[in-house]
Design a protein around this motif. Sequence first.
Motif: not given
Length: 480
Positions: A131-133, A139-141, A147-148, A173-177
């Motif tokens: 949900v946070g991702l 917000g960034v894109v 959907r993640a 962003i997903a890779a950092k998460f």
Amino acid sequence: MTRAAAENRHPSRTDTMKRSFAHLLAAVAIAAGFAAAPPPASAADEATYASAAEMSGRVVRLALNKSLVVNLPEDVKDVMVANPAVADAVVRTNRKIYLIGVSAGETNVFLFGEGGRQLAQFELVVARDTVGLEATIQGVVPGAKIRAQSLGDSIVLSGTAPSAEAALKAAEIAAKFVGDPAKVVNSIAIAGSDQVNLRVVIAEVQRNAARQLGVDFSFSATGGGVSFNPIVSNPFGVAGAALSDTALKITASDFSATVRALEQDGILKTLAEPNLTAVSGESASFLVGGEFPAISGITDSGRIEYQFKPYGVGLNFTPIVLSPGRISLKIKTEISELDNSNKLKITTNADSDISILGFKTRRAETVVELPSGGSLAIGGLVKDDVRQSLSGVPGLMDLPILGSLFKSRDFQRQQTELVIFVTPYVVDPVATSAISRPDQNLGFSSDAQTYFLNQVNKVYANRGTSPTGAYTGRFGFAYE
């Protein structure tokens, strides 16, 4: 009415001010109490079931590093987790169980009641909370509908993004998460993929110059009964032979000379402008030329095996529109031609010679980033090859003036300049009526025009004259 009663009925101004001040202090104290009080804690995730049988066979999902409170109407004496490395269970009361997600994975949970009786059994899936991702990516894109989803210890991204750069940013962003780019599966589709037209200009100019000056002579003389017949033949060391058979021959009774003073100049211009259009992220290629049968091998029986090799002007490129003003290009362009001067002769078992032609190839391959309509020179070659040789009779060729009669000079110079320009355009399809074919205005002349005017096609205007009036409208190549 007594005075005391009157005072009670009509309080003094002092009493009224005291009461107002007291009310103000009370309001300030209440406000300070609300400000100093800590915020209420958020309620934990909680699930309530009417019976243990209702929970059996279910799939319960739990976020990683979070807890879930399970309320049951029956007393639970023991809880068993099949894989404690995935989840942990704590029995707080007889009817309240805490499930804690330890690591991503799946396991089974068993609930037991009085006398070891099994009350329920269910599947527990522990995965990352996305949900946070999703909120961060949104917000960034901006403009992306991504959907993640959690799949084990990995993240699967799906949906649409406005551009390839936006999809790449969401994957970063997903890779950092997750902490590992290899655990991110990028299935994002680009909404409304752009089309890129690439215009390549290959311009080459070659200039060759050669000069030869040589003297060959022979004479005969007799002295003391001995005949002398010196022969001086000075070959051309660079070219290996004279440029032509043109020569000046001088012949006397006992003397003959051949003088060759030759000069040759040549120039070659090569211009190719391949154009190609492809969707962003896809590859496109074409070849203007042909295929030449080249020998690939010879069998033991002497049979020759051929393999066709393409030659001509070739272009291969893969565009990626990063943003409306940035285009990444992976380009490979090549211009090749047959070279008759470079041959290889092979003798087969049948005692027959086979000539294999060579190729002249100019090739460039690179990855660049350009704006739409911007040009860049991706390849250039400036080559200046000078060869010169002197040959003659030792000693005599070094004489100041007469030495020219005993030597030959061969000079060659080859100059080549090659430049490759690329220009990408972000284009949109146009209507068929807005496109003009090359043969649209071509008309063949009549027999009378062919016989008397030497025209093979119709001429609509006189040469050297400009049409009257001003032209209005679109013309040439237009990219929007």
